[in-house]
Design a protein around this motif. Structure first.
Motif, PDB file in Angstrom:
ATOM      1  N   SER A 175       0.863  -1.176   0.000  1.00 13.81           N
ATOM      2  CA  SER A 175       0.000   0.000   0.000  1.00 13.81           C
ATOM      3  C   SER A 175       0.902   1.228   0.000  1.00 13.81           C
ATOM      4  N   PRO A 176       0.432   2.342  -0.593  1.00 15.45           N
ATOM      5  CA  PRO A 176       1.259   3.556  -0.615  1.00 15.45           C
ATOM      6  C   PRO A 176       1.538   4.101   0.778  1.00 15.45           C
ATOM      7  N   GLY A 177       0.553   4.011   1.673  1.00 15.82           N
ATOM      8  CA  GLY A 177       0.761   4.504   3.031  1.00 15.82           C
ATOM      9  C   GLY A 177       1.848   3.735   3.764  1.00 15.82           C
ATOM     10  N   TYR A 178       1.891   2.421   3.548  1.00 11.77           N
ATOM     11  CA  TYR A 178       2.931   1.601   4.180  1.00 11.77           C
ATOM     12  C   TYR A 178       4.308   2.017   3.686  1.00 11.77           C
ATOM     13  N   ASN A 179       4.435   2.281   2.397  1.00  4.68           N
ATOM     14  CA  ASN A 179       5.732   2.641   1.835  1.00  4.68           C
ATOM     15  C   ASN A 179       6.170   4.030   2.274  1.00  4.68           C
ATOM     16  N   ILE A 180       5.212   4.930   2.493  1.00  2.23           N
ATOM     17  CA  ILE A 180       5.558   6.233   3.085  1.00  2.23           C
ATOM     18  C   ILE A 180       6.074   6.032   4.506  1.00  2.23           C
ATOM     19  N   GLU A 181       5.424   5.143   5.267  1.00  2.00           N
ATOM     20  CA  GLU A 181       5.854   4.869   6.644  1.00  2.00           C
ATOM     21  C   GLU A 181       7.287   4.356   6.690  1.00  2.00           C
ATOM     22  N   GLN A 182       7.624   3.447   5.805  1.00  2.00           N
ATOM     23  CA  GLN A 182       8.981   2.886   5.804  1.00  2.00           C
ATOM     24  C   GLN A 182      10.011   3.934   5.417  1.00  2.00           C
ATOM     25  N   LEU A 183       9.660   4.786   4.448  1.00  2.00           N
ATOM     26  CA  LEU A 183      10.586   5.835   4.019  1.00  2.00           C
ATOM     27  C   LEU A 183      10.748   6.882   5.117  1.00  2.00           C
ATOM     28  N   ALA A 184       9.664   7.176   5.832  1.00  2.00           N
ATOM     29  CA  ALA A 184       9.708   8.190   6.897  1.00  2.00           C
ATOM     30  C   ALA A 184      10.665   7.794   8.019  1.00  2.00           C
ATOM     31  N   LYS A 185      10.846   6.495   8.220  1.00  2.00           N
ATOM     32  CA  LYS A 185      11.759   6.021   9.272  1.00  2.00           C
ATOM     33  C   LYS A 185      13.205   6.438   8.997  1.00  2.00           C
ATOM     34  N   LYS A 186      13.499   6.752   7.742  1.00  2.00           N
ATOM     35  CA  LYS A 186      14.857   7.152   7.361  1.00  2.00           C
ATOM     36  C   LYS A 186      15.012   8.669   7.329  1.00  2.00           C
ATOM     37  N   GLY A 187      13.927   9.396   7.562  1.00  2.00           N
ATOM     38  CA  GLY A 187      13.981  10.859   7.518  1.00  2.00           C
ATOM     39  C   GLY A 187      14.754  11.444   8.680  1.00  2.00           C
ATOM     40  N   GLU A 188      15.510  12.507   8.414  1.00  2.00           N
ATOM     41  CA  GLU A 188      16.345  13.147   9.438  1.00  2.00           C
ATOM     42  C   GLU A 188      16.031  14.632   9.609  1.00  2.00           C
ATOM     43  N   LYS A 189      15.433  15.234   8.588  1.00  2.00           N
ATOM     44  CA  LYS A 189      15.209  16.679   8.599  1.00  2.00           C
ATOM     45  C   LYS A 189      13.713  16.960   8.597  1.00  2.00           C
ATOM     46  N   TYR A 190      13.257  17.741   9.583  1.00  2.00           N
ATOM     47  CA  TYR A 190      11.833  18.097   9.630  1.00  2.00           C
ATOM     48  C   TYR A 190      11.606  19.393   8.866  1.00  2.00           C
ATOM     49  N   ILE A 191      10.658  19.347   7.932  1.00  2.00           N
ATOM     50  CA  ILE A 191      10.285  20.515   7.144  1.00  2.00           C
ATOM     51  C   ILE A 191       8.923  20.996   7.646  1.00  2.00           C
ATOM     52  N   GLU A 192       8.844  22.243   8.059  1.00  2.00           N
ATOM     53  CA  GLU A 192       7.605  22.756   8.623  1.00  2.00           C
ATOM     54  C   GLU A 192       6.505  22.819   7.564  1.00  2.00           C
ATOM     55  N   LEU A 193       5.344  22.298   7.913  1.00  2.00           N
ATOM     56  CA  LEU A 193       4.205  22.222   7.003  1.00  2.00           C
ATOM     57  C   LEU A 193       2.985  22.869   7.648  1.00  2.00           C
ATOM     58  N   PRO A 194       1.992  23.257   6.857  1.00  2.00           N
ATOM     59  CA  PRO A 194       0.761  23.825   7.436  1.00  2.00           C
ATOM     60  C   PRO A 194       0.103  22.862   8.422  1.00  2.00           C
ATOM     61  N   TYR A 195      -0.303  23.393   9.563  1.00  2.00           N
ATOM     62  CA  TYR A 195      -0.932  22.611  10.633  1.00  2.00           C
ATOM     63  C   TYR A 195      -2.340  23.165  10.803  1.00  2.00           C
ATOM     64  N   THR A 196      -3.341  22.429  10.314  1.00  2.00           N
ATOM     65  CA  THR A 196      -4.697  22.990  10.249  1.00  2.00           C
ATOM     66  C   THR A 196      -5.666  22.195  11.108  1.00  2.00           C
ATOM     67  N   VAL A 197      -5.890  22.672  12.316  1.00  2.00           N
ATOM     68  CA  VAL A 197      -6.904  22.129  13.209  1.00  2.00           C
ATOM     69  C   VAL A 197      -7.920  23.230  13.463  1.00  2.00           C
ATOM     70  N   LYS A 198      -9.176  22.963  13.158  1.00  2.00           N
ATOM     71  CA  LYS A 198     -10.237  23.957  13.325  1.00  2.00           C
ATOM     72  C   LYS A 198     -11.247  23.416  14.333  1.00  2.00           C
ATOM     73  N   GLY A 199     -11.080  23.811  15.583  1.00  2.00           N
ATOM     74  CA  GLY A 199     -11.918  23.267  16.644  1.00  2.00           C
ATOM     75  C   GLY A 199     -11.576  21.803  16.849  1.00  2.00           C
ATOM     76  N   MET A 200     -12.533  20.934  16.573  1.00  3.80           N
ATOM     77  CA  MET A 200     -12.299  19.490  16.664  1.00  3.80           C
ATOM     78  C   MET A 200     -12.079  18.851  15.295  1.00  3.80           C
ATOM     79  N   ASP A 201     -12.122  19.667  14.256  1.00  2.00           N
ATOM     80  CA  ASP A 201     -11.962  19.148  12.900  1.00  2.00           C
ATOM     81  C   ASP A 201     -10.552  19.411  12.374  1.00  2.00           C
ATOM     82  N   VAL A 202     -10.183  18.649  11.357  1.00  2.00           N
ATOM     83  CA  VAL A 202      -8.860  18.786  10.747  1.00  2.00           C
ATOM     84  C   VAL A 202      -9.015  18.967   9.241  1.00  2.00           C
TER      85      VAL A 202
END
Length: 344
Positions: A175-202
């Motif tokens: 599955s694509p999500g699984y392959n993103i998970e495996q690749l993310a384990k090798k990530g070292e640099k955090y890139i700031e991304l939009p964080y959108t929480v509106k009340g209890m919704d996302v």
């Protein structure tokens, strides 16, 4: 002692499972996998289900070691999901219901996930985080309904991950999500991304658009790797989900969290949720890919609860042969539309 068969086909997973009094007798699944960079279309997914449903049905009966005569009730996914695949599987469920002269029940897909999670983990009354390719909801039970405390206002978290995997041309197997998970384990640099929480919704659509544009620019300049992008994406979207789940826990006075849906298999999401819940003195319940990813057993389990409740209330006799007039499907079948008659 009821034996129930469940048919699931709301998206690219075709599954048939058989449950007998909370024991999984069989749980067979066949997944439609597309080439890297491509999603799955309703027409093609429906064709996949048509091509494989009879072999999957035969295997489910074989694995369970039972005959159709031993089935007490036939259940299928009524929605939500993709229209063409839903209808394809529902037609087969209707047909076997009539051939075997068994009652037929339509099951809400989300409630199937919840009831399977409760069965496998033993969670009593948890706050539920339901995360999949098509749904993102924070849920808790109250007064005969599964109440939605928060949800996505645009795309689901699984859809966000899958679409970014297509941008990176990652494989869809398993599955694509699984392959993103495996690749993310090798990530070292955090890139700031939009964080959108509106009340209890996302909201995830703006974040996806941003990371798609950033990905192309930064990758071309060599400023980050694919692993860094996957790591940043996971950390951001999962933090949003943990935040809204914690607020629901506080509101309900809950000390349990149950994570269900395909994205619930993600170990990083489980880890982040575990850290939050442990600080509150609670416990996280999660299940593995056998029951977390869409499957027929979860439809059978939710259907078994409904069937038992109907029998207790005198809704029908166990030998009734139910017609197909009420066995329809809907792509938009909300979790809180269902009256939960089997819980107290």
């Amino acid at each position: 002692m009821a034996t129930v068969i469940g048919f699931e086909g709301s998206a690219n997973k075709l599954g048939i499972g058989i449950i007998r009094d909370g024991v999984v007798l069989s749980n067979v699944r066949h997944t439609y996998i597309t080439p890297p960079g491509q999603g799955f279309q309703p027409k093609d997914t429906a064709k996949h289900h048509r091509d494989h449903i009879l072999p999957v049905l035969k295997q489910a009966l074989k694995d369970a070691g039972i005959s159709p005569a031993q089935i007490d009730c036939v259940c299928y996914t009524k929605g939500p999901g993709m229209g063409a695949p839903l209808v394809t599987v529902a037609v087969v469920a209707r047909t076997v219901s009539q051939l075997w002269c068994k009652p037929l029940l339509g099951v809400n897909h989300c409630i199937g996930h919840i009831e399977m999670g409760r069965l496998i983990t033993g969670a009593v009354n948890p706050t539920v985080l339901y995360v999949s390719g098509g749904n993102t909801q924070v849920i808790a039970y109250s007064r005969k309904r599964y109440r939605i405390f928060g949800e996505t206002i645009d795309i689901a978290v699984g859809n966000c991950l899958d679409r970014f995997a297509r941008v990176l041309k990652l494989s869809n197997d398993p599955s694509p999500g699984y392959n993103i998970e495996q690749l993310a384990k090798k990530g070292e640099k955090y890139i700031e991304l939009p964080y959108t929480v509106k009340g209890m919704d996302v909201s995830f659509s703006g974040l996806l658009s941003y990371i798609e544009s950033v990905a192309k620019q930064k990758l071309e300049k060599g400023e980050c790797s694919q692993a860094d992008l996957c790591y940043s994406l996971q950390e951001t979207v999962f933090a949003m989900l943990v935040e809204t789940t914690e607020r629901a826990m506080a509101h309900c006075g809950s000390d349990e969290v149950l994570i269900v849906g395909g994205v619930g298999c993600n170990e990083r999401l489980q880890e982040m949720m575990g850290e939050m819940v442990s600080e509150r003195g609670g416990r996280v319940y999660a299940i593995d890919e056998r029951y977390c990813i869409d499957n027929g057993a979860m439809i059978a389990q939710a259907g078994a609860e409904m069937y038992s409740s109907l029998n207790k209330s005198g809704g029908w006799g166990t030998s009734d042969c139910v017609g197909i007039s009420g066995s329809w499907c809907t792509q938009r079948y909300r979790t809180d539309e269902v009256e939960v008659t089997w819980r107290h």
